[in-house]
Design an enzyme around this catalytic site. Structure first.
Site, PDB file in Angstrom:
ATOM      1  N   HIS A  72       1.290  -1.179  -0.155  1.00 22.71           N
ATOM      2  CA  HIS A  72      -0.166  -0.141  -0.196  1.00 22.71           C
ATOM      3  C   HIS A  72       1.065   1.509   0.086  1.00 22.71           C
ATOM      4  O   HIS A  72       2.279   1.411   0.791  1.00 22.71           O
ATOM      5  CB  HIS A  72      -0.910  -0.334   1.343  1.00 22.71           C
ATOM      6  CG  HIS A  72      -2.165  -0.800   1.206  1.00 22.71           C
ATOM      7  ND1 HIS A  72      -3.170  -0.863   2.108  1.00 22.71           N
ATOM      8  CD2 HIS A  72      -1.960  -1.798   0.428  1.00 22.71           C
ATOM      9  CE1 HIS A  72      -3.825  -1.761   1.458  1.00 22.71           C
ATOM     10  NE2 HIS A  72      -3.578  -2.427   0.849  1.00 22.71           N
ATOM     11  N   TYR A 197      -9.106   4.705   7.703  1.00 23.60           N
ATOM     12  CA  TYR A 197      -9.320   5.865   8.730  1.00 23.60           C
ATOM     13  C   TYR A 197     -10.497   7.471   8.950  1.00 23.60           C
ATOM     14  O   TYR A 197     -10.276   7.392   8.443  1.00 23.60           O
ATOM     15  CB  TYR A 197      -8.148   6.410   9.663  1.00 23.60           C
ATOM     16  CG  TYR A 197      -7.222   5.093   9.461  1.00 23.60           C
ATOM     17  CD1 TYR A 197      -6.721   4.924  11.191  1.00 23.60           C
ATOM     18  CD2 TYR A 197      -6.147   4.516   8.366  1.00 23.60           C
ATOM     19  CE1 TYR A 197      -6.261   4.081  11.162  1.00 23.60           C
ATOM     20  CE2 TYR A 197      -5.455   3.878   8.309  1.00 23.60           C
ATOM     21  CZ  TYR A 197      -5.242   3.242  10.301  1.00 23.60           C
ATOM     22  OH  TYR A 197      -4.573   2.838  10.882  1.00 23.60           O
ATOM     23  N   PRO A 289      -3.806  -0.289  18.751  1.00 28.07           N
ATOM     24  CA  PRO A 289      -3.220  -0.892  17.223  1.00 28.07           C
ATOM     25  C   PRO A 289      -3.394   0.332  16.493  1.00 28.07           C
ATOM     26  O   PRO A 289      -3.100   0.302  15.383  1.00 28.07           O
ATOM     27  CB  PRO A 289      -4.203  -1.729  16.929  1.00 28.07           C
ATOM     28  CG  PRO A 289      -4.823  -1.743  18.095  1.00 28.07           C
ATOM     29  CD  PRO A 289      -4.743  -0.605  19.035  1.00 28.07           C
ATOM     30  N   LYS A 293       2.151  -0.435  14.643  1.00 31.03           N
ATOM     31  CA  LYS A 293       3.567   0.080  15.289  1.00 31.03           C
ATOM     32  C   LYS A 293       4.131  -1.281  16.531  1.00 31.03           C
ATOM     33  O   LYS A 293       5.357  -1.770  16.437  1.00 31.03           O
ATOM     34  CB  LYS A 293       3.491   1.011  16.919  1.00 31.03           C
ATOM     35  CG  LYS A 293       3.492   2.154  15.365  1.00 31.03           C
ATOM     36  CD  LYS A 293       4.307   2.108  14.849  1.00 31.03           C
ATOM     37  CE  LYS A 293       5.024   2.991  13.716  1.00 31.03           C
ATOM     38  NZ  LYS A 293       5.014   3.099  11.706  1.00 31.03           N
ATOM     39  N   TYR A 381       3.976   6.579   9.778  1.00 28.19           N
ATOM     40  CA  TYR A 381       3.423   5.377  10.179  1.00 28.19           C
ATOM     41  C   TYR A 381       4.216   4.282   8.792  1.00 28.19           C
ATOM     42  O   TYR A 381       3.861   3.024   9.175  1.00 28.19           O
ATOM     43  CB  TYR A 381       2.314   5.481   8.424  1.00 28.19           C
ATOM     44  CG  TYR A 381       0.440   4.725   8.388  1.00 28.19           C
ATOM     45  CD1 TYR A 381       0.004   5.061  10.010  1.00 28.19           C
ATOM     46  CD2 TYR A 381       1.043   3.629   7.990  1.00 28.19           C
ATOM     47  CE1 TYR A 381      -1.289   3.871   9.639  1.00 28.19           C
ATOM     48  CE2 TYR A 381       0.074   2.987   7.934  1.00 28.19           C
ATOM     49  CZ  TYR A 381      -1.286   3.000   8.893  1.00 28.19           C
ATOM     50  OH  TYR A 381      -1.413   1.665   8.592  1.00 28.19           O
TER      51      TYR A 381
END
Length: 392
Positions: A72, A197, A289, A293, A381
């Protein structure tokens, strides 16, 4: 029995450590209280940072990940009736994430270790750690004993390794959040090509995936919720309410094959070592979560510990072992902050806190309109390079 490194726990940290030590000619034995079937089936994280992907490839266990994993190059932040893409490929060129389930990483590592003659013992009971200050050994089962030079505690938050440290040695930092995640695995084609998200007044939602035919979803729920109180129809209704907020998006639904509740907490112990015991992964730190990580921090710990053990067994140097905790904690606290930041940015907290909601929306607007702010999110990220947070 005797080995150089006794490893407690056959999760990603313990298995990867055993494998990379083997590549360096260092012997180990892995002790796991659960069955092999349980370890290989438990669903956990599914987002691998660039550095984690590179590490698995370097270790020779990345072939199936490269075939079946889903690279991604961005994520979507969805709020206020619009979607905003954070483009990793533009903001941090050459770095991305790969969606590949933690249980698949575990399967690959177990297969590699057993093929190389590795000693992994499942269904091990009565594990206890002894003489950590000088000549460590582990007892288990019905009086069996494993002598070793060092012990790696990779047995998670509820394992025996961390409690084996004398009281008063470790300092604990923790925070519990006033909500949990209801996680759902469904046999349905993902409704989007990248993770979504979604910040919603009803609560946070996440659209993820595990394969081209299996999707993963999360819903923000109260911390004491019972998954049995959420039948499939209710789950799909709530996911639609939180995700179908932009024009043209329709959520695909299908059979739900697994669901469970994940508590949201932050946890760190300092130092991550005592005597000849070295903690790694969830045994030393937990992150909510939201920032994806947990598994990635475990891999980072293993990289640091591998270099330290290699130096110790190669020429007797203890400098890297002595600095293990400090080196790991630099990255751990960066990930703690990022995970806390993502969590507070996207979840609903006090329903009466209008001021807090306006601050949250203001920050989302900033992240999605400022290249500098978006780059900060993207850089964290996909995972900071290892050389920015401590020695390998």
């Amino acid at each position: 029995m005797r080995t150089q490194v006794g490893i407690i726990g056959a999760g990603p940290a313990g298995l990867l450590l055993s494998h990379v030590l083997h590549l360096r000619g260092i012997s180990s034995v892995v002790l796991e209280r659960r069955s092999r079937d349980h370890v290989e089936r438990r669903v956990r994280a599914g987002v691998l940072e660039q550095g984690t992907v590179d590490t698995l490839i370097e270790a020779g266990v990345g072939d199936r990940m490269l075939r079946e994993g889903l690279p991604h190059h961005g994520i979507e932040l969805r709020y206020g009736g619009a979607g905003h893409r954070i483009a990793f490929d533009e903001l941090v060129p050459g770095r991305s994430i790969t969606v590949y389930g933690q249980q698949e990483v575990v399967k690959d590592l177990i297969e590699a270790r057993l093929a190389a003659g590795g000693d992994i013992r499942f269904d091990v009971e009565n594990v206890a750690l002894h003489s950590l200050e000088s000549q460590p050994y582990v007892t288990f089962g019905d009086g069996e004993r494993l002598d070793c030079d060092v012990i790696a505690g990779c047995d998670g938050f509820h394992g025996v390794s961390r409690p084996s440290v004398p009281e008063g040695v470790l300092r604990t930092f923790e925070r519990e959040y006033p909500f949990a995640w209801l996680g759902v695995l469904a046999e349905v084609t993902p409704s989007a090509e990248e993770l979504i998200y979604a910040r919603n007044e009803r609560g946070f939602a996440l659209h993820s995936m595990r394969s081209p035919t299996v999707s993963r979803f999360y819903l923000q729920v109260p911390p004491d919720v019972d998954a049995d109180d959420w039948p499939d129809e209710r789950i799909w209704d709530e996911l639609r309410a939180r995700l179908e907020t932009v024009p043209g998006f329709t959520l695909a639904t299908g059979p739900i094959i697994e669901k469970g509740v994940t508590p949201m907490r932050s946890f760190v112990v300092e130092p991550m070592q005592y005597g000849r015991l070295y903690l790694a992964g969830d045994a030393a730190h937990i992150v909510p979560p939201t920032g994806a990580k947990g598994l990635n921090l475990a891999v980072a710990d293993v990289r640091v510990l591998t270099e330290a053990l290699d130096a110790y067994f190669r020429d007797g140097s203890t400098a890297l072992l002595d600095g293990y905790s400090a080196a790991c904690l630099r990255r751990v606290w960066r990930a703690q902050h990022f995970s806390w930041w993502m969590t507070t940015l996207l979840h609903t907290f006090d329903e009466d806190d209008d001021y807090g909601r306006r601050l949250q929306l203001s920050h989302l607007d900033y992240v999605t309109s400022s290249e500098a702010a978006a780059t900060t999110l993207a850089e964290n990220y996909v995972g900071l390079p290892f050389d920015l947070t401590g020695p390998l």
